[in-house]
Design a protein around this motif. Structure first.
Motif, short mmCIF file in Angstrom:
data_model
loop_
_atom_site.label_atom_id
_atom_site.label_comp_id
_atom_site.label_asym_id
_atom_site.label_seq_id
_atom_site.Cartn_x
_atom_site.Cartn_y
_atom_site.Cartn_z
N ILE A 1 0.87 -1.17 0.00
CA ILE A 1 0.00 0.00 0.00
C ILE A 1 0.91 1.22 0.00
N GLN A 2 0.83 2.00 -1.07
CA GLN A 2 1.70 3.17 -1.20
C GLN A 2 0.94 4.43 -0.81
N ALA A 3 1.56 5.25 0.01
CA ALA A 3 0.94 6.52 0.39
C ALA A 3 0.87 7.44 -0.82
N ASP A 4 -0.20 8.19 -0.94
CA ASP A 4 -0.39 9.10 -2.07
C ASP A 4 0.72 10.14 -2.14
N GLY A 5 1.20 10.38 -3.35
CA GLY A 5 2.19 11.44 -3.59
C GLY A 5 3.58 11.16 -3.06
N THR A 6 3.94 9.91 -2.82
CA THR A 6 5.24 9.62 -2.23
C THR A 6 6.24 9.01 -3.20
N HIS A 7 5.83 8.68 -4.41
CA HIS A 7 6.72 8.09 -5.42
C HIS A 7 7.35 6.80 -4.94
N GLY A 8 6.66 6.07 -4.10
CA GLY A 8 7.13 4.77 -3.64
C GLY A 8 8.08 4.81 -2.47
N ASN A 9 8.33 6.00 -1.89
CA ASN A 9 9.25 6.04 -0.75
C ASN A 9 8.55 5.88 0.59
N CYS A 10 7.23 5.74 0.58
CA CYS A 10 6.47 5.49 1.80
C CYS A 10 5.44 4.40 1.50
N VAL A 11 5.72 3.19 1.99
CA VAL A 11 4.91 2.03 1.64
C VAL A 11 4.60 1.22 2.90
N THR A 12 3.38 0.69 2.96
CA THR A 12 3.01 -0.25 4.01
C THR A 12 2.85 -1.62 3.38
N PHE A 13 3.66 -2.56 3.83
CA PHE A 13 3.60 -3.94 3.35
C PHE A 13 2.73 -4.74 4.31
N VAL A 14 1.84 -5.56 3.78
CA VAL A 14 0.99 -6.43 4.60
C VAL A 14 1.60 -7.82 4.55
N LEU A 15 2.05 -8.31 5.70
CA LEU A 15 2.69 -9.61 5.78
C LEU A 15 1.75 -10.58 6.49
N HIS A 16 1.28 -11.56 5.76
CA HIS A 16 0.31 -12.53 6.31
C HIS A 16 1.03 -13.66 7.03
N ASP A 17 0.35 -14.21 8.01
CA ASP A 17 0.86 -15.33 8.82
C ASP A 17 2.17 -14.98 9.52
N GLU A 18 2.28 -13.74 9.99
CA GLU A 18 3.48 -13.30 10.71
C GLU A 18 3.06 -12.57 11.98
N ASP A 19 4.04 -12.39 12.89
CA ASP A 19 3.76 -11.74 14.16
C ASP A 19 4.98 -10.93 14.59
N HIS A 20 5.09 -10.67 15.89
CA HIS A 20 6.19 -9.86 16.42
C HIS A 20 7.57 -10.45 16.13
N THR A 21 7.65 -11.77 16.00
CA THR A 21 8.95 -12.40 15.78
C THR A 21 9.61 -11.85 14.53
N LEU A 22 8.90 -11.84 13.42
CA LEU A 22 9.45 -11.28 12.19
C LEU A 22 9.39 -9.75 12.23
N GLY A 23 8.30 -9.19 12.70
CA GLY A 23 8.11 -7.74 12.67
C GLY A 23 9.22 -6.98 13.37
N ASN A 24 9.54 -7.35 14.58
CA ASN A 24 10.54 -6.61 15.35
C ASN A 24 11.95 -6.86 14.81
N SER A 25 12.25 -8.08 14.42
CA SER A 25 13.57 -8.39 13.86
C SER A 25 13.80 -7.66 12.55
N LEU A 26 12.79 -7.67 11.69
CA LEU A 26 12.91 -6.99 10.40
C LEU A 26 12.98 -5.48 10.57
N ARG A 27 12.22 -4.94 11.50
CA ARG A 27 12.27 -3.51 11.77
C ARG A 27 13.68 -3.10 12.18
N TYR A 28 14.31 -3.89 13.04
CA TYR A 28 15.67 -3.60 13.48
C TYR A 28 16.63 -3.58 12.29
#
Length: 97
Positions: A1-28
């Protein structure tokens, strides 16, 4: 999901079947990139098994690039941990897999 007017530099990815284990590690891993201005995730609801993972980069760098790099870097770290564990585990313990 790309934010309007951002040219792809602001995106929200939806990751299915995942939780804090991947989320926090990947964020780091993604936040280690100096071109990333913001990176965060949220679990939409406790009964859902998906996370919304958002990346915003500086300038025109597409958010997909640090996302891919973060995933690759995280896989490398996990492979290193697994290899180190296997090397240091006595053969009698590793045969129970």
């Amino acid at each position: 999901i790309q934010a309007d007017g951002t040219h792809g530099n602001c995106v929200t990815f939806v990751l299915h079947d995942e939780d804090h284990t991947l989320g926090n590690s990947l964020r780091y891993m993604v936040m280690k990139n100096p071109d990333v201005e913001f990176c965060g995730y949220c679990i939409t609801h406790p009964s859902e098994t998906k996370i919304n993972f958002r990346i915003q980069t500086r300038g025109a760098l597409p958010a997909m690039e640090p996302f891919r790099k973060g995933l690759n870097d995280l896989m490398g770290v996990c492979q290193h941990v697994l290899s180190t564990f296997e090397v240091r585990t006595p053969p009698s313990l590793s045969s129970h897999r």
